[in-house]
Write a protein that holds these residues in place. Structure first.
Motif, PDB file in Angstrom:
ATOM      1  N   ASP A  48     -24.029 -62.810 -19.264  1.00  0.00           N
ATOM      2  CA  ASP A  48     -22.639 -62.559 -18.743  1.00  0.00           C
ATOM      3  C   ASP A  48     -21.814 -63.014 -20.036  1.00  0.00           C
ATOM      4  O   ASP A  48     -20.746 -62.330 -20.078  1.00  0.00           O
ATOM      5  CB  ASP A  48     -22.572 -63.685 -17.667  1.00  0.00           C
ATOM      6  N   MET A  49     -22.086 -64.160 -20.564  1.00  0.00           N
ATOM      7  CA  MET A  49     -21.173 -64.379 -22.039  1.00  0.00           C
ATOM      8  C   MET A  49     -21.112 -63.332 -22.964  1.00  0.00           C
ATOM      9  O   MET A  49     -20.177 -62.944 -23.523  1.00  0.00           O
ATOM     10  CB  MET A  49     -21.677 -65.907 -22.299  1.00  0.00           C
ATOM     11  N   ALA A  79     -18.491 -58.983 -25.666  1.00  0.00           N
ATOM     12  CA  ALA A  79     -18.230 -57.634 -25.990  1.00  0.00           C
ATOM     13  C   ALA A  79     -17.063 -57.047 -25.329  1.00  0.00           C
ATOM     14  O   ALA A  79     -16.409 -56.278 -26.101  1.00  0.00           O
ATOM     15  CB  ALA A  79     -19.605 -56.872 -25.467  1.00  0.00           C
ATOM     16  N   ALA A  80     -16.566 -57.511 -24.247  1.00  0.00           N
ATOM     17  CA  ALA A  80     -15.370 -56.815 -23.727  1.00  0.00           C
ATOM     18  C   ALA A  80     -14.212 -57.290 -24.450  1.00  0.00           C
ATOM     19  O   ALA A  80     -13.331 -56.607 -24.515  1.00  0.00           O
ATOM     20  CB  ALA A  80     -15.480 -57.187 -22.138  1.00  0.00           C
ATOM     21  N   LEU A  81     -14.253 -58.627 -24.563  1.00  0.00           N
ATOM     22  CA  LEU A  81     -12.804 -59.216 -25.433  1.00  0.00           C
ATOM     23  C   LEU A  81     -12.927 -58.554 -26.920  1.00  0.00           C
ATOM     24  O   LEU A  81     -11.952 -58.291 -27.336  1.00  0.00           O
ATOM     25  CB  LEU A  81     -13.138 -60.612 -25.530  1.00  0.00           C
ATOM     26  N   ASP A  82     -14.210 -58.381 -27.338  1.00  0.00           N
ATOM     27  CA  ASP A  82     -14.138 -57.653 -28.938  1.00  0.00           C
ATOM     28  C   ASP A  82     -13.799 -56.320 -28.786  1.00  0.00           C
ATOM     29  O   ASP A  82     -12.893 -56.056 -29.432  1.00  0.00           O
ATOM     30  CB  ASP A  82     -15.729 -57.727 -29.263  1.00  0.00           C
ATOM     31  N   TYR A  83     -14.078 -55.592 -27.725  1.00  0.00           N
ATOM     32  CA  TYR A  83     -13.573 -54.400 -27.632  1.00  0.00           C
ATOM     33  C   TYR A  83     -12.058 -54.501 -27.381  1.00  0.00           C
ATOM     34  O   TYR A  83     -11.435 -53.486 -28.055  1.00  0.00           O
ATOM     35  CB  TYR A  83     -14.304 -53.607 -26.176  1.00  0.00           C
ATOM     36  N   VAL A  84     -11.568 -55.291 -26.641  1.00  0.00           N
ATOM     37  CA  VAL A  84     -10.160 -55.173 -26.148  1.00  0.00           C
ATOM     38  C   VAL A  84      -9.469 -55.501 -27.434  1.00  0.00           C
ATOM     39  O   VAL A  84      -8.330 -55.113 -27.885  1.00  0.00           O
ATOM     40  CB  VAL A  84      -9.729 -56.150 -24.829  1.00  0.00           C
ATOM     41  N   CYS A  85     -10.020 -56.739 -28.137  1.00  0.00           N
ATOM     42  CA  CYS A  85      -9.188 -57.052 -29.390  1.00  0.00           C
ATOM     43  C   CYS A  85      -9.017 -56.060 -30.535  1.00  0.00           C
ATOM     44  O   CYS A  85      -8.221 -55.566 -31.202  1.00  0.00           O
ATOM     45  CB  CYS A  85      -9.671 -58.136 -29.944  1.00  0.00           C
ATOM     46  N   LYS A  86     -10.317 -55.163 -30.755  1.00  0.00           N
ATOM     47  CA  LYS A  86     -10.180 -54.304 -31.648  1.00  0.00           C
ATOM     48  C   LYS A  86      -9.338 -53.062 -31.076  1.00  0.00           C
ATOM     49  O   LYS A  86      -8.625 -52.621 -31.864  1.00  0.00           O
ATOM     50  CB  LYS A  86     -11.708 -53.537 -31.765  1.00  0.00           C
ATOM     51  N   GLY A  87      -9.173 -52.795 -29.929  1.00  0.00           N
ATOM     52  CA  GLY A  87      -8.396 -51.728 -29.531  1.00  0.00           C
ATOM     53  C   GLY A  87      -6.860 -52.248 -29.781  1.00  0.00           C
ATOM     54  O   GLY A  87      -5.986 -51.321 -29.966  1.00  0.00           O
TER      55      GLY A  87
END
Length: 93
Positions: free
Chosen positions: A72-73, A78-86
């Motif tokens: 889960d973490m 991965a989701a936070l990384d994707y959002v931050c990169k976007g």
């Protein structure tokens, strides 16, 4: 005298049988006590093994929970990384 020997022999045999019976009775009581002690000890061993098995199950449950949390973490990271990169990329012009 021969008749007397028969009586003496029979009473000696009866006396020996009585002595043997008393010895057997003592042995039976000793064995009963030992069997009862063994039964108590066995019950304690069974309780310890059951407790150990329960502890192993709980360890397995915690291990599974930790694996689930780790996955889960990783998904959250991965989701936070994707959002931050976007957000860091400039909008297309």
């Amino acid at each position: 005298m021969a008749g007397g020997d028969g009586v003496t022999g029979a009473s000696g045999w009866v006396a020996q049988a009585y002595v043997n019976q008393r010895k057997l009775d003592r042995e039976v009581r000793t064995l009963q006590a030992q069997a009862a002690q063994f039964a108590r000890q066995t019950a304690q061993w069974i309780a310890m093994v059951e407790s150990f098995n329960q502890a192993l199950k709980e360890i397995g449950d915690v291990e599974n929970w930790a694996r689930s949390m780790e996955l889960d973490m990783r998904s959250v990271a991965a989701a936070l990384d994707y959002v931050c990169k976007g957000q860091l990329q400039p909008p297309p012009s």
